[in-house]
Design an enzyme around this catalytic site. Structure first.
Site, mmCIF file in Angstrom:
data_model
loop_
_atom_site.group_PDB
_atom_site.id
_atom_site.type_symbol
_atom_site.label_atom_id
_atom_site.label_comp_id
_atom_site.label_asym_id
_atom_site.label_seq_id
_atom_site.Cartn_x
_atom_site.Cartn_y
_atom_site.Cartn_z
ATOM 1 N N ASN A 64 0.861 -1.172 0.000
ATOM 2 C CA ASN A 64 0.000 0.000 0.000
ATOM 3 C C ASN A 64 0.898 1.223 0.000
ATOM 4 O O ASN A 64 2.111 1.127 0.245
ATOM 5 C CB ASN A 64 -0.906 -0.024 1.234
ATOM 6 C CG ASN A 64 -2.109 0.894 1.109
ATOM 7 O OD1 ASN A 64 -2.228 1.658 0.142
ATOM 8 N ND2 ASN A 64 -2.998 0.832 2.080
ATOM 9 N N HIS A 109 1.132 5.441 1.331
ATOM 10 C CA HIS A 109 0.562 6.382 2.289
ATOM 11 C C HIS A 109 1.181 7.754 2.073
ATOM 12 O O HIS A 109 2.375 7.874 1.796
ATOM 13 C CB HIS A 109 0.810 5.887 3.715
ATOM 14 C CG HIS A 109 0.233 6.791 4.744
ATOM 15 N ND1 HIS A 109 -1.127 6.983 4.882
ATOM 16 C CD2 HIS A 109 0.814 7.594 5.662
ATOM 17 C CE1 HIS A 109 -1.345 7.847 5.852
ATOM 18 N NE2 HIS A 109 -0.180 8.242 6.346
ATOM 19 N N ASP A 125 -1.892 1.145 8.152
ATOM 20 C CA ASP A 125 -0.629 1.766 7.728
ATOM 21 C C ASP A 125 0.525 1.357 8.643
ATOM 22 O O ASP A 125 1.425 2.169 8.919
ATOM 23 C CB ASP A 125 -0.754 3.295 7.701
ATOM 24 C CG ASP A 125 -1.851 3.766 6.744
ATOM 25 O OD1 ASP A 125 -2.103 3.072 5.742
ATOM 26 O OD2 ASP A 125 -2.456 4.820 7.003
ATOM 27 N N SER A 175 5.151 6.918 1.860
ATOM 28 C CA SER A 175 5.701 5.622 2.258
ATOM 29 C C SER A 175 5.002 4.523 1.477
ATOM 30 O O SER A 175 3.779 4.552 1.337
ATOM 31 C CB SER A 175 5.455 5.368 3.746
ATOM 32 O OG SER A 175 5.924 6.430 4.545
HETATM 33 C C1 GAR Z 1 -2.890 8.256 -2.760
HETATM 34 O O1 GAR Z 1 -2.293 9.494 -2.476
HETATM 35 C C2 GAR Z 1 -2.798 7.335 -1.570
HETATM 36 O O2 GAR Z 1 -1.741 7.622 -0.703
HETATM 37 C C3 GAR Z 1 -4.078 7.564 -0.870
HETATM 38 O O3 GAR Z 1 -5.021 7.774 -1.898
HETATM 39 C C4 GAR Z 1 -4.382 8.422 -2.991
HETATM 40 C C5 GAR Z 1 -4.863 7.800 -4.286
HETATM 41 O O4 GAR Z 1 -4.599 8.622 -5.323
HETATM 42 N N1 GAR Z 1 -4.398 6.421 -0.099
HETATM 43 C C6 GAR Z 1 -4.979 6.474 1.064
HETATM 44 O O5 GAR Z 1 -5.293 7.518 1.593
HETATM 45 C C7 GAR Z 1 -5.249 5.119 1.707
HETATM 46 N N2 GAR Z 1 -5.644 5.266 3.041
HETATM 47 P P1 GAR Z 1 -5.033 8.252 -6.811
HETATM 48 O O6 GAR Z 1 -6.459 7.725 -6.780
HETATM 49 O O7 GAR Z 1 -4.917 9.528 -7.548
HETATM 50 O O8 GAR Z 1 -4.059 7.217 -7.308
#
Ligand code: GAR
Length: 205
Positions: A102, A104, A140, A131
């Site tokens: 994943n 973060h 996380d 991360s």
């Molecule tokens: C990412 O920035 C990721 O870190 C976050 O969602 C975004 C997805 O972006 N994830 C979380 O917050 C998970 N808890 P995207 O849809 O533009 O790829």
């Protein structure tokens, strides 16, 4: 890959996979809701997709079982959660533990949870980042694969900081996934090593 949102990380990985030297292929994209940008991007690229909504299952356990089966049908070497806004459960981890990652929007273990950029900005840190980590049963909390630092500038607001973090995050995910699938990885306790053929040796898969 599993997504819940717009899928800009997915797009970055799709772009990277267009180069055969990158060494990876996206076998499927799944989402936990209808109408995500991520699934639309995958469909446009001809990548198989599926949607597994929590509300279509009697409970979270059954949803997790169904999601596990959805993913297993594509026999992935690695599962990448990219903005997937659900915690995977025990069935999923029994099948894909150690090979689910994943990303973060903060430098873990600081600012875990749904609002990493907001929380870091609010705290007034001068450096934050992103991360990539191996998913475990916590939020996380799994072993960290890679991190990138991002400065917080004096004139930042949350939106400008978020954008800078997301640029770094896309590059970090692309780099980390490529290194994992080309060179393998090993997990020993909290310590993860990339590019050392071990527990997850790409050459044996
Ligand atoms: C990412 O920035 C990721 O870190 C976050 O969602 C975004 C997805 O972006 N994830 C979380 O917050 C998970 N808890 P995207 O849809 O533009 O790829």
């Amino acid at each position: 890959m599993l997504v819940s949102g717009t899928g800009t990380i997915l797009q970055a990985l799709m772009d990277a996979c267009a180069d055969p030297g990158y060494g990876a292929r996206i076998v499927a994209v799944g989402a936990d809701r209808e109408g995500t940008g991520g699934v639309a991007r995958a469909e446009a690229a001809g990548i198989p997709t599926f949607v597994r909504r929590l509300k279509d299952s009697p409970d979270r356990f059954a949803w997790d079982q169904a999601l596990t089966a959805d993913c297993a049908a594509f026999a992935p070497d690695l599962v990448v959660l990219a903005g997937f806004m659900k915690l995977v459960g025990s069935d999923f981890l029994a099948e894909f533990g150690g090979r689910t990652i994943n990303t973060h929007q903060a430098l873990l273990p600081s600012f875990p949870g749904m609002h990493g950029v907001h929380d870091a900005f609010d705290h007034g840190v001068k450096v934050t980042g992103c991360s990539v980590f191996v998913v475990d049963a916590g939020v996380d909390s799994g072993p960290i694969l890679a991190q990138a630092a991002v400065p917080v500038l004096d004139d930042d607001d949350e939106a400008t900081l978020l954008e800078r973090v997301k640029v770094a995050e896309r590059a970090l995910v692309v780099d980390t996934v490529g290194r994992m699938l080309r060179g393998g990885w090993s997990v020993e306790g909290r310590r993860v090593r990339l590019g050392r053929l071990g527990e997850h040796a790409s050459s044996t898969r």
